[in-house]
Design an enzyme around this catalytic site. Sequence first.
Site, PDB file in Angstrom:
ATOM      1  N   ASP A   1      34.846  18.116  62.204  1.00 32.30           N
ATOM      2  CA  ASP A   1      35.445  19.316  62.259  1.00 32.30           C
ATOM      3  C   ASP A   1      36.363  19.220  61.306  1.00 32.30           C
ATOM      4  O   ASP A   1      37.398  20.651  60.283  1.00 32.30           O
ATOM      5  CB  ASP A   1      35.878  19.957  63.257  1.00 32.30           C
ATOM      6  CG  ASP A   1      37.207  19.737  64.436  1.00 32.30           C
ATOM      7  OD1 ASP A   1      36.987  18.481  63.955  1.00 32.30           O
ATOM      8  OD2 ASP A   1      38.549  20.358  64.643  1.00 32.30           O
TER       9      ASP A   1
ATOM     10  N   ASP B   1      32.871  13.315  65.873  1.00 34.13           N
ATOM     11  CA  ASP B   1      34.371  13.477  66.553  1.00 34.13           C
ATOM     12  C   ASP B   1      34.381  14.052  68.357  1.00 34.13           C
ATOM     13  O   ASP B   1      32.404  14.991  68.082  1.00 34.13           O
ATOM     14  CB  ASP B   1      34.613  14.443  65.407  1.00 34.13           C
ATOM     15  CG  ASP B   1      36.184  14.444  65.878  1.00 34.13           C
ATOM     16  OD1 ASP B   1      37.258  13.710  65.991  1.00 34.13           O
ATOM     17  OD2 ASP B   1      36.952  15.425  65.237  1.00 34.13           O
TER      18      ASP B   1
ATOM     19  N   ASP C   1      37.599  16.475  69.922  1.00 35.44           N
ATOM     20  CA  ASP C   1      38.206  17.272  69.951  1.00 35.44           C
ATOM     21  C   ASP C   1      37.489  18.445  68.654  1.00 35.44           C
ATOM     22  O   ASP C   1      37.783  18.099  67.583  1.00 35.44           O
ATOM     23  CB  ASP C   1      39.347  17.668  69.215  1.00 35.44           C
ATOM     24  CG  ASP C   1      40.030  16.440  70.812  1.00 35.44           C
ATOM     25  OD1 ASP C   1      39.485  16.944  71.890  1.00 35.44           O
ATOM     26  OD2 ASP C   1      40.257  15.266  70.451  1.00 35.44           O
TER      27      ASP C   1
END
Length: 347
Positions: free
Chosen positions: A228, A30, A32
């Site tokens: 995250d 990922d 961001d």
Amino acid sequence: MTDTAVGRAHTAPGGSDRPLTEAYDTALLDLDGVVYAGPHAIRHAVASLEAARGVGMRLAYVTNNASRPPRVVAEHLTELGVPAEAADVINSAQAAARLVAEKVPAGSKVLVVGGAGLEEALTERGLVPVRSMTDGPLAVVQGYDPSVGWQHLAEASYAVASGLPWVASNTDLTVPTARGIAPGNGTLVAAVRTATGVDPEVAGKPLPPMHRETVIRTGAQRPLVVGDRLDTDIEGAYNGGVDSLLVFTGVTTPAQVLTAPVRHRPTYLAADLRGLLVAQPEVTALGEGRYRCGGYEAWVDGGRLLLSGGGEDPYDGLRALCGAAWAAADADGAVPDGSKALAELGL
């Protein structure tokens, strides 16, 4: 100790004798909150990814953010010190465009509510992006972009209410930025849903279209999802039947991991992307609901998580706590209170 912990459902965090860069051929990262936050790289991300690439791990960047084309994202990564090509970036706009292309004839016009990333993905599929119902679109596709405002949402509402197929790139409620957590595409989708009473078909993580797009574009044989977010990255790995590494550089807190349902439980935990470069400690079930990791031991008593021992890595304590918390939740459905134990770890 097991070589790697393979499987979708986890009753405790897994262990690996080898660094994850050796155990898996491709990291599906990922962006961001993992690699960067807005214009800035996350601490330790650049050096960790350089080291991972140096030992032969392929790096692919998989993001629900549909606002920017892959080449723009790749340029941003390269500027941050993470060399990348457009082909290394897979976004939810591409997954959404594939879904739309399966619903309408080639060359069809599609109403876009979003940014350049969606427009480019549609063009790649032989579709024509337009911005108004007066242009005669045959479908609607919606993705996050900071420029989306009331007029765009109204145009989408008119189109969806008329019966056109509606595909959303993702429904993430939040997006991390350099200034903090901001509303994501899910909040914009909710506005159209409220106005029309219609639910979109969703392409992005954690749903299968995004996993399909990623596998098609990367050809990964032993992928490791790195993210995250529990509700997108980790659930997406669960749905795809692949392992995952959760890092705590974005939106998820240690407290949230302790209360995670089965589909949100990561295989591995690490403070940041340095976790890719090392072996992962095993969490050992000792019986009677007690779990050990490193020098820490955790268990549940009276609805509270308790912790004893110590060590250099507080995340060993968190791993042990996850084992005890997840086992207790699976046994009786009750989520134990871990606030005191986390405070002892400084997490």
